[in-house]
Design a protein around this motif. Sequence first.
Motif, PDB file in Angstrom:
ATOM      1  N   GLU A   1      10.592  51.805  82.779  1.00  0.00           N
ATOM      2  CA  GLU A   1       9.513  51.856  83.774  1.00  0.00           C
ATOM      3  C   GLU A   1       8.812  53.195  83.616  1.00  0.00           C
ATOM      4  O   GLU A   1       9.472  54.235  83.479  1.00  0.00           O
ATOM      5  CB  GLU A   1      10.075  51.718  85.185  1.00  0.00           C
ATOM      6  CG  GLU A   1       9.005  51.798  86.259  1.00  0.00           C
ATOM      7  CD  GLU A   1       9.563  51.766  87.667  1.00  0.00           C
ATOM      8  OE1 GLU A   1       8.773  51.931  88.625  1.00  0.00           O
ATOM      9  OE2 GLU A   1      10.796  51.596  87.817  1.00  0.00           O
TER      10      GLU A   1
ATOM     11  N   TYR B   1      21.210  50.887  80.039  1.00  0.00           N
ATOM     12  CA  TYR B   1      20.630  51.938  80.874  1.00  0.00           C
ATOM     13  C   TYR B   1      19.248  51.506  81.373  1.00  0.00           C
ATOM     14  O   TYR B   1      18.499  50.839  80.660  1.00  0.00           O
ATOM     15  CB  TYR B   1      20.512  53.247  80.095  1.00  0.00           C
ATOM     16  CG  TYR B   1      21.838  53.874  79.763  1.00  0.00           C
ATOM     17  CD1 TYR B   1      22.394  54.852  80.577  1.00  0.00           C
ATOM     18  CD2 TYR B   1      22.552  53.471  78.632  1.00  0.00           C
ATOM     19  CE1 TYR B   1      23.620  55.428  80.277  1.00  0.00           C
ATOM     20  CE2 TYR B   1      23.785  54.026  78.324  1.00  0.00           C
ATOM     21  CZ  TYR B   1      24.316  55.003  79.145  1.00  0.00           C
ATOM     22  OH  TYR B   1      25.540  55.555  78.842  1.00  0.00           O
ATOM     23  N   ARG B   2      18.923  51.911  82.587  1.00  0.00           N
ATOM     24  CA  ARG B   2      17.615  51.610  83.171  1.00  0.00           C
ATOM     25  C   ARG B   2      16.901  52.940  83.412  1.00  0.00           C
ATOM     26  O   ARG B   2      17.326  53.739  84.258  1.00  0.00           O
ATOM     27  CB  ARG B   2      17.784  50.827  84.479  1.00  0.00           C
ATOM     28  CG  ARG B   2      18.394  49.445  84.254  1.00  0.00           C
ATOM     29  CD  ARG B   2      18.760  48.767  85.557  1.00  0.00           C
ATOM     30  NE  ARG B   2      19.743  49.508  86.341  1.00  0.00           N
ATOM     31  CZ  ARG B   2      21.062  49.503  86.079  1.00  0.00           C
ATOM     32  NH1 ARG B   2      21.545  48.802  85.057  1.00  0.00           N
ATOM     33  NH2 ARG B   2      21.903  50.197  86.836  1.00  0.00           N
ATOM     34  N   THR B   3      15.833  53.166  82.648  1.00  0.00           N
ATOM     35  CA  THR B   3      15.145  54.458  82.672  1.00  0.00           C
ATOM     36  C   THR B   3      13.801  54.349  83.375  1.00  0.00           C
ATOM     37  O   THR B   3      13.028  53.421  83.130  1.00  0.00           O
ATOM     38  CB  THR B   3      14.913  54.969  81.242  1.00  0.00           C
ATOM     39  OG1 THR B   3      16.169  55.126  80.581  1.00  0.00           O
ATOM     40  CG2 THR B   3      14.176  56.305  81.259  1.00  0.00           C
ATOM     41  N   THR B   4      13.531  55.319  84.241  1.00  0.00           N
ATOM     42  CA  THR B   4      12.186  55.521  84.774  1.00  0.00           C
ATOM     43  C   THR B   4      11.664  56.821  84.183  1.00  0.00           C
ATOM     44  O   THR B   4      12.289  57.880  84.339  1.00  0.00           O
ATOM     45  CB  THR B   4      12.185  55.615  86.306  1.00  0.00           C
ATOM     46  OG1 THR B   4      12.751  54.417  86.850  1.00  0.00           O
ATOM     47  CG2 THR B   4      10.766  55.768  86.825  1.00  0.00           C
TER      48      THR B   4
ATOM     49  N   ASN C   1      21.322  54.481  85.928  1.00  0.00           N
ATOM     50  CA  ASN C   1      19.892  54.703  86.084  1.00  0.00           C
ATOM     51  C   ASN C   1      19.553  56.117  85.630  1.00  0.00           C
ATOM     52  O   ASN C   1      20.229  57.070  86.016  1.00  0.00           O
ATOM     53  CB  ASN C   1      19.471  54.535  87.552  1.00  0.00           C
ATOM     54  CG  ASN C   1      19.662  53.123  88.038  1.00  0.00           C
ATOM     55  OD1 ASN C   1      19.328  52.175  87.335  1.00  0.00           O
ATOM     56  ND2 ASN C   1      20.216  52.983  89.235  1.00  0.00           N
TER      57      ASN C   1
ATOM     58  N   ARG D   1      17.566  59.129  93.382  1.00  0.00           N
ATOM     59  CA  ARG D   1      18.012  57.742  93.200  1.00  0.00           C
ATOM     60  C   ARG D   1      18.753  57.526  91.886  1.00  0.00           C
ATOM     61  O   ARG D   1      19.283  56.442  91.640  1.00  0.00           O
ATOM     62  CB  ARG D   1      16.819  56.796  93.246  1.00  0.00           C
ATOM     63  CG  ARG D   1      16.039  56.852  94.556  1.00  0.00           C
ATOM     64  CD  ARG D   1      14.985  55.767  94.610  1.00  0.00           C
ATOM     65  NE  ARG D   1      14.018  55.884  93.518  1.00  0.00           N
ATOM     66  CZ  ARG D   1      13.121  54.942  93.234  1.00  0.00           C
ATOM     67  NH1 ARG D   1      13.099  53.815  93.911  1.00  0.00           N
ATOM     68  NH2 ARG D   1      12.261  55.140  92.247  1.00  0.00           N
ATOM     69  N   ALA D   2      18.798  58.540  91.011  1.00  0.00           N
ATOM     70  CA  ALA D   2      19.274  58.335  89.642  1.00  0.00           C
ATOM     71  C   ALA D   2      20.724  58.777  89.448  1.00  0.00           C
ATOM     72  O   ALA D   2      21.207  59.697  90.106  1.00  0.00           O
ATOM     73  CB  ALA D   2      18.378  59.096  88.669  1.00  0.00           C
ATOM     74  N   ASP D   3      21.384  58.113  88.503  1.00  0.00           N
ATOM     75  CA  ASP D   3      22.720  58.521  88.083  1.00  0.00           C
ATOM     76  C   ASP D   3      22.655  59.656  87.062  1.00  0.00           C
ATOM     77  O   ASP D   3      23.583  60.458  86.959  1.00  0.00           O
ATOM     78  CB  ASP D   3      23.455  57.336  87.444  1.00  0.00           C
ATOM     79  CG  ASP D   3      23.549  56.136  88.373  1.00  0.00           C
ATOM     80  OD1 ASP D   3      24.075  56.307  89.481  1.00  0.00           O
ATOM     81  OD2 ASP D   3      23.080  55.053  87.987  1.00  0.00           O
TER      82      ASP D   3
ATOM     83  N   HIS E   1      18.213  51.470  76.598  1.00  0.00           N
ATOM     84  CA  HIS E   1      17.966  50.245  77.366  1.00  0.00           C
ATOM     85  C   HIS E   1      18.823  49.098  76.838  1.00  0.00           C
ATOM     86  O   HIS E   1      19.409  48.341  77.625  1.00  0.00           O
ATOM     87  CB  HIS E   1      16.484  49.867  77.285  1.00  0.00           C
ATOM     88  CG  HIS E   1      16.162  48.546  77.912  1.00  0.00           C
ATOM     89  ND1 HIS E   1      16.060  48.368  79.267  1.00  0.00           N
ATOM     90  CD2 HIS E   1      15.927  47.321  77.346  1.00  0.00           C
ATOM     91  CE1 HIS E   1      15.775  47.107  79.526  1.00  0.00           C
ATOM     92  NE2 HIS E   1      15.697  46.449  78.391  1.00  0.00           N
TER      93      HIS E   1
ATOM     94  N   ALA F   1      16.504  59.021  85.505  1.00  0.00           N
ATOM     95  CA  ALA F   1      15.187  59.544  85.861  1.00  0.00           C
ATOM     96  C   ALA F   1      14.828  60.588  84.802  1.00  0.00           C
ATOM     97  O   ALA F   1      15.506  61.612  84.684  1.00  0.00           O
ATOM     98  CB  ALA F   1      15.207  60.172  87.245  1.00  0.00           C
TER      99      ALA F   1
END
Length: 364
Positions: free
Chosen positions: A59, A34-37, A2, A79-81, A30, A4
């Motif tokens: 997001e 990877y999941r990016t905010t 994840n 919350r992020a890695d 992505h 941020a």
Amino acid sequence: MNIAFYGSSLLSSYWNGAATYYRGMLRDLHARGYRTTFYEPDAFDRQQHRDIEPPDWAEVVVYPATEEGVTRVMAEAARADVVVKASGVGVFDDVLALGVMARARPDAIRIFWDVDAPATLAELRADAGHALHRALPGLDYVFTYGGGPPVVDAYEGFGARRCIPIYNALDPTTHHPVPAEPAFRADLSFLGNRLPDREARVERFFLDAAARLPERSFLIGGNGWESKPMPGNVRHIGHVYTRQHNAFNTSPLAVLNIARDSMAAVGYSPATRVFEAAGAGACLITDAWVGLGLFLEEGTEVLVARDGAEVAAHVAALTPERARAIGDAARARILKDHTYARRGAEVDAILKRRRAERAEGARP
């Protein structure tokens, strides 16, 4: 993992030249899992000039440009890695630079991602109390979207553990050849916002060339030029949205790239416009800067000028056939060597290597 990511704007390119870079990088990451905010402030009228709606590959959290708003989104770094603070957010930059890293988990990878290294380094040299002086020693990496060896040496001299250029590139799904549009037809076009360290070079390379070729047509796009005196053969069309960039690049005989003063002085700093134009198959004329050969070959893939007289000479000598050949060669080179898929693979390898190093260090 994840991510941020705290940056200027993913949704809008309005007074925000980094938007194309952010989109290309995060879309590719992505695809790699990877999941990016992406956290962007509601500032500078960018939300009123969106180029894209929130994408499915990231997001987007738009927060009020207030102390309460920035404090709320900084807390989410925990919350992020991977925690990324980009340069040039425009509001609360110092607060974010220290705050998001302080709130990151101990095992998180911390990155400062600089999309304007010459400007940031000038600030660091001028201000011993700059927040980055305190932040740099605690970061895993500084990534820059240009700058090469001079920028790497400067950042590591300021205490960065590791500085790595992650250069601009092409997303071929976004920038590609399209049919020409009459509204964008010209002999030479330039796209860029009016900025203090760019204006004199626009006068020297673009407006001077237009004055030398009064019978030819010139087109300038970007914010801020409406009050600038220009030769009668120059049209100004204001902000050009990202969705219009392909037609802007394919419609004229040639497209001009002009580096800002600071970027030209440092070298190794191709603008996003270079890759957008090449991806569309445009014939690109650029001002000269050190490191250009890493990306395009002079004479066959790009034309290079040292002043307005040389720009004018290129335009006067250019035939549609030669322009097409140069544009095709540039597109082939960029597709081969300089896509965001290549840049994403580079970032992916760096992050996985760092995570493995952390795991090794955690073993008894």
